[in-house]
Enzyme design. Structure first.
Site, PDB file in Angstrom:
ATOM      1  N   ASN A 173       0.746  -1.491  -0.018  1.00  0.00           N
ATOM      2  CA  ASN A 173      -0.266   0.163  -0.312  1.00  0.00           C
ATOM      3  C   ASN A 173       0.573   0.915  -0.150  1.00  0.00           C
ATOM      4  O   ASN A 173       0.909   2.327  -0.644  1.00  0.00           O
ATOM      5  CB  ASN A 173      -1.207  -0.197   1.010  1.00  0.00           C
ATOM      6  CG  ASN A 173      -1.778   1.033   1.423  1.00  0.00           C
ATOM      7  OD1 ASN A 173      -2.908   1.048   2.327  1.00  0.00           O
ATOM      8  ND2 ASN A 173      -1.445   2.111   0.437  1.00  0.00           N
ATOM      9  N   SER A 183      -2.101  -4.598  -0.314  1.00  0.00           N
ATOM     10  CA  SER A 183      -1.116  -3.764  -1.881  1.00  0.00           C
ATOM     11  C   SER A 183      -2.192  -2.404  -2.222  1.00  0.00           C
ATOM     12  O   SER A 183      -2.974  -2.123  -1.122  1.00  0.00           O
ATOM     13  CB  SER A 183      -1.556  -4.716  -2.840  1.00  0.00           C
ATOM     14  OG  SER A 183      -0.245  -3.985  -4.146  1.00  0.00           O
ATOM     15  N   ARG A 277      -5.925  -1.500  11.590  1.00  0.00           N
ATOM     16  CA  ARG A 277      -4.517  -1.044  11.416  1.00  0.00           C
ATOM     17  C   ARG A 277      -4.281  -0.609  12.252  1.00  0.00           C
ATOM     18  O   ARG A 277      -4.656   0.393  13.195  1.00  0.00           O
ATOM     19  CB  ARG A 277      -5.514  -0.211   9.616  1.00  0.00           C
ATOM     20  CG  ARG A 277      -6.293  -0.196   8.980  1.00  0.00           C
ATOM     21  CD  ARG A 277      -6.872  -0.151   7.992  1.00  0.00           C
ATOM     22  NE  ARG A 277      -7.568   0.774   8.460  1.00  0.00           N
ATOM     23  CZ  ARG A 277      -8.127   2.084   8.021  1.00  0.00           C
ATOM     24  NH1 ARG A 277      -7.757   2.645   7.864  1.00  0.00           N
ATOM     25  NH2 ARG A 277      -9.334   2.657   8.683  1.00  0.00           N
ATOM     26  N   GLY A 306      -7.945   1.549  -2.585  1.00  0.00           N
ATOM     27  CA  GLY A 306      -7.095   3.053  -2.952  1.00  0.00           C
ATOM     28  C   GLY A 306      -7.897   3.627  -2.474  1.00  0.00           C
ATOM     29  O   GLY A 306      -8.255   4.592  -2.544  1.00  0.00           O
ATOM     30  N   ASP A 308     -10.076   4.573   0.082  1.00  0.00           N
ATOM     31  CA  ASP A 308     -10.796   4.175   1.598  1.00  0.00           C
ATOM     32  C   ASP A 308     -11.242   5.664   2.442  1.00  0.00           C
ATOM     33  O   ASP A 308     -10.333   6.329   2.398  1.00  0.00           O
ATOM     34  CB  ASP A 308      -9.595   3.471   2.366  1.00  0.00           C
ATOM     35  CG  ASP A 308      -8.207   4.444   2.155  1.00  0.00           C
ATOM     36  OD1 ASP A 308      -7.833   4.701   0.564  1.00  0.00           O
ATOM     37  OD2 ASP A 308      -7.296   3.980   2.134  1.00  0.00           O
ATOM     38  N   GLU A 519      -5.770  18.300  -2.281  1.00  0.00           N
ATOM     39  CA  GLU A 519      -6.200  16.653  -2.532  1.00  0.00           C
ATOM     40  C   GLU A 519      -7.238  16.115  -3.236  1.00  0.00           C
ATOM     41  O   GLU A 519      -7.074  14.949  -4.363  1.00  0.00           O
ATOM     42  CB  GLU A 519      -5.610  15.941  -0.963  1.00  0.00           C
ATOM     43  CG  GLU A 519      -6.103  14.188  -0.574  1.00  0.00           C
ATOM     44  CD  GLU A 519      -6.227  14.027   0.709  1.00  0.00           C
ATOM     45  OE1 GLU A 519      -5.344  12.561   0.597  1.00  0.00           O
ATOM     46  OE2 GLU A 519      -7.127  14.795   0.946  1.00  0.00           O
ATOM     47  N   GLU A 532     -10.348  10.455   7.370  1.00  0.00           N
ATOM     48  CA  GLU A 532      -9.732  10.107   8.698  1.00  0.00           C
ATOM     49  C   GLU A 532      -8.775  11.410   8.589  1.00  0.00           C
ATOM     50  O   GLU A 532      -7.372  11.280   9.716  1.00  0.00           O
ATOM     51  CB  GLU A 532      -9.355   8.761   8.483  1.00  0.00           C
ATOM     52  CG  GLU A 532     -10.464   7.923   8.390  1.00  0.00           C
ATOM     53  CD  GLU A 532      -9.278   6.253   7.813  1.00  0.00           C
ATOM     54  OE1 GLU A 532     -10.031   5.537   9.756  1.00  0.00           O
ATOM     55  OE2 GLU A 532      -8.092   5.931   7.790  1.00  0.00           O
TER      56      GLU A 532
END
Length: 569
Positions: A173, A183, A277, A306, A308, A519, A532
Site C-alpha cells: 500500500n 497492496s 490497522r 485506494g 478508503d 488532495e 480520516e
C-alpha cells in the site's frame, strides 16, 4: 511498529493525544531504545501517580514530519507552481534507522503531501504521468536539465517498486512496515508502459517483476473450485476467475486468513486489537466494536482499494463503516487494471521472445474480458458495476469505476456510449466527475479526485473519433475555438473535454483563492473534506492531473503525435 498489539501501543493510540493516528506509528524510538526497552519502561512506571503518558511518548520517541517551506503565491502561474512543487514533494532515498516503520528505498521518490513521508503505490502511477507531462513543457521551454531530472525521478520510482516486488513479492500500500498486509490497485505494469514510451527497453527489463506481481494478485486461482476464494482470487460459479481486494493480516499474525472452499466462521477474535490497522487503530476499534462482520478485514481490504473509504461501494447499507463487506465485492476498476496488466505483460513477453508466456497472458486477458462483460456489465442500468460474488448479483451502485473498462479499452462501442450517458446522468458535476452520487461523509463518496478524472478522460478519449481532437469551448485556458470543432467531436470526446476542463477550472479556481492545490474537491468545486485526516495540500496526483490535462489540450490544438524524447531515451 514492533510495539503493535502491546498495552502501551493501545494506550497511546486510544489516548487522543495525536489527532492523526499515523503520527505515532511513524515515530522512531530515541537513543537506541528497542521496543522491548520501551515496553519495560512503560510497565515499570505507568502505575506511578505522577506518570504522564504523553510526556513518556515524547521523551522516548522522535517524530519527524516534513513541512512545506514555500509560501503560497497565486500570482505564480499554476503550471510553474506545479513544477516547483516537485522539489517539495520529493524525498531522498531511504535507509531506515533501527525500529523505524519505513521500508528501504534506493532511489528518490515523490510523496503525496507533508502528511506522508513515504510513497504510495497507486498514487505513484498518476504522479509519474504528471512528471512526464510536466517534462514535456519544460523541454519546449528549453529547460532540459529540469526535464531530465523529472524523468530520472520517474525512472527511479519504477525501480523502487521493482525492488519491492523482488523483496516482498508485491508492492505494499505504501512504503511502511504496517502496510505489508495489503497492496493497492495494480498499476506497476502501467508505470512500466509509460516509462517504456521514453526508454523502450523498460518493457523487457521489468518483465520478471510484472509477472511476479500478477502472480500475487492471482495466487491460488488455479486450485479453486466454483464458488471458492483464496486471498484475492475468486472463482465464480461458471468457472471464471476475477479479483477482489483483501488483506493478509491473518497470515502476518499467524492465523489462517483465507476462506478457500468454505465460509469462515469468525469468532470473537475477529475484533482482537492485533488485526486493526496500526495507523487508524482508534477509529477501527470503534468501528469493529459496533460491527457484526469482520470489520478489521473489511477495512484493511478497503484500504487496499485506494478508495478508503466509500461506504456507497463497500458497505452493505451504503452508509456506515460497520457494515463494510469489501472481500465480498469484485470491483470493476481492479479487474480492468488486471486486464491491462495481462495485455501489457503479453506485449512485453512478446518483445522478449517468450512466445509461450505472451500467449498465456493474452488468454488470461481474454478470459477476464469475457467474465467482466458477463458479470459486471448491467444492460438495464447501462453501466459497468461491481459484482457481489457471494450473492451472485451486480451492485446497484453507480460509481466512477464504470469508466475503467473504457480506460482499459475492453468495452464495446455500444457499452462506451452507454457509459458516457451514465456519467452524464449521475456523475458529471460542476467541479468535474464525482466518485459516487450520494453524500455519506466519506471522502471517496461524492468527491472529485484526480485519478478518477484521469481515468475517465483517457477512457472516453479511447472511444472518441480521430476528428474529435480539437480544442473545447469548456477550456479554462481560454483558447480560441474553430467553429467546426463542435461538429467534429463525438459525444464521448466532448464529455472527455468537459471533465478535463471542469477539473482544471476547479483546481485553478481554488489555486487563485489560496495558492494551494488540494488532495480532493467537493462536487461543487470547493476544497474537499471527509476521511480520516484533514484535507491535504500539495498534492501529488492533483498536480499531475492538471499537468496531463494541460498537455492533452495542447496536443489537441497542435496535433502533436507523440512525446518528445530526450537524447539517449
Amino acid at each position: 511498529m514492533a510495539l503493535y498489539g502491546s498495552h502501551f501501543f493501545e494506550a497511546v493510540q486510544t489516548s487522543g493525544f495525536f489527532p492523526d493516528g499515523k503520527f505515532f506509528v511513524d515515530g522512531v524510538p530515541k537513543n537506541g531504545l528497542t521496543p522491548a526497552d520501551i515496553k519495560a519502561k512503560f510497565n515499570a512506571t505507568r502505575r506511578d501517580p505522577n506518570f504522564d503518558l504523553k510526556s513518556f511518548v515524547l521523551d522516548n520517541f522522535n517524530f519527524e514530519q516534513k513541512e512545506f517551506t514555500y509560501l503560497p503565491d497565486p500570482n505564480i502561474p499554476i503550471a510553474e507552481h506545479i513544477t516547483r512543487m516537485w522539489d517539495h514533494l520529493t524525498l531522498a532515498p531511504v535507509q531506515p534507522t533501527a525500529h523505524s516503520s519505513l521500508l528501504p528505498l534506493q532511489h528518490a521518490h515523490v510523496v503525496p503531501s507533508p502528511r506522508f513521508s513515504e510513497p504510495y503505490y497507486w498514487d505513484s502511477y498518476f504522479t509519474l504521468r504528471g512528471l512526464i507531462a510536466d517534462s514535456q513543457r519544460l523541454i519546449r521551454e528549453g529547460r532540459i536539465p529540469e526535464a531530465f531530472k523529472l524523468r530520472q525521478l520517474a525512472a527511479g520510482m519504477v525501480q523502487n517498486f521493482a525492488d519491492m516486488i523482488d523483496e516482498y513479492g508485491f508492492i505494499p500500500n505504501g512504503a511502511r512496515t504496517y502496510y505489508l498486509d495489503r497492496s493497492q490497485p495494480p498499476v506497476f505494469a502501467l508505470m512500466v508502459r509509460e516509462l517504456g514510451k521514453l526508454a523502450p527497453s523498460a518493457m523487457t527489463t521489468y518483465l520478471p517483476q510484472m509477472m511476479a506481481e500478477h502472480s500475487f494478485w492471482r495466487d491460488g486461482a488455479d486450485q479453486l473450485q466454483p464458488g471458492q476464494a483464496h486471498r484475492r482470487a475468486v472463482m465464480l460459479e461458471d468457472g471464471s476467475v476475477l479479483a477482489r481486494h483483501w488483506s493478509d493480516i491473518d497470515l502476518i499474525i499467524g492465523n489462517e486468513g483465507d476462506d478457500a472452499g468454505e465460509e469462515k466462521e469468525w469468532d470473537a477474535d475477529r475484533h482482537e486489537p492485533s488485526r486493526l490497522r496500526e495507523e487508524a487503530f482508534h477509529v477501527d476499534e470503534k468501528t469493529a466494536a459496533n460491527s457484526d462482520t469482520d470489520a478489521a478485514l473489511a477495512l484493511r481490504a478497503a484500504a487496499e482499494s485506494g478508495h478508503d473509504f466509500s461506504t456507497q461501494r463497500w458497505s452493505e447499507d451504503g452508509m456506515t463503516l460497520e457494515t463494510m463487506r469489501t472481500p465480498d465485492i469484485l470491483p470493476v476498476g481492479l479487474n480492468a487494471l488486471l486486464y491491462m496488466n495481462e495485455r501489457i505483460i503479453a506485449q512485453a513477453a512478446g518483445q522478449a521472445g517468450e512466445r509461450g508466456a505472451a500467449g498465456y497472458y493474452r488468454q488470461l486477458a481474454r478470459d477476464r474480458k469475457t467474465a467482466m462483460r458477463k458479470h459486471m456489465w448491467d444492460p438495464e442500468a447501462k453501466h459497468f458495476a461491481d459484482y457481489l460474488w457471494r450473492e451472485r448479483r451486480k451492485s446497484p451502485v453507480r460509481s466512477s469505476d464504470t469508466a475503467f473498462p473504457l480506460f482499459a479499452r475492453m468495452a464495446s462501442g455500444k457499452q462506451a456510449r452507454r457509459v458516457e450517458q451514465a456519467v452524464r446522468e449521475d456523475l458529471l458535476v460542476p467541479g468535474g466527475i464525482r466518485t459516487t452520487a450520494t453524500e455519506t461523509g466519506q471522502q471517496w463518496d461524492n468527491h472529485i479526485w484526480a485519478p478518477v478524472a484521469m481515468v475517465a478522460v483517457e477512457g472516453l478519449d479511447n472511444y472518441r473519433s480521430p476528428l474529435g481532437r480539437l480544442a473545447s469551448a469548456d477550456s479554462p485556458l481560454a483558447v480560441p475555438l474553430k467553429p467546426i470543432a463542435a461538429c467534429l467531436r463525438n459525444g464521448r470526446g466532448r464529455l472527455a473535454d468537459i471533465i478535463a476542463n471542469r477539473f482544471m477550472r476547479t483546481v485553478q479556481n481554488n489555486y487563485q483563492m489560496d495558492g494551494e492545490i488540494w488532495e480532493k474537491y467537493r462536487s461543487n468545486g470547493q476544497r474537499g473534506g471527509g476521511g480520516e485526516y484533514k484535507v491535504q495540500r500539495g498534492f501529488g496526483w492533483t498536480n499531475s492531473a492538471w499537468a496531463v490535462f494541460a498537455e492533452r489540450r495542447r496536443e489537441q490544438q497542435l496535433r502533436i503525435p507523440r512525446p518528445f524524447r530526450l537524447p539517449g531515451h
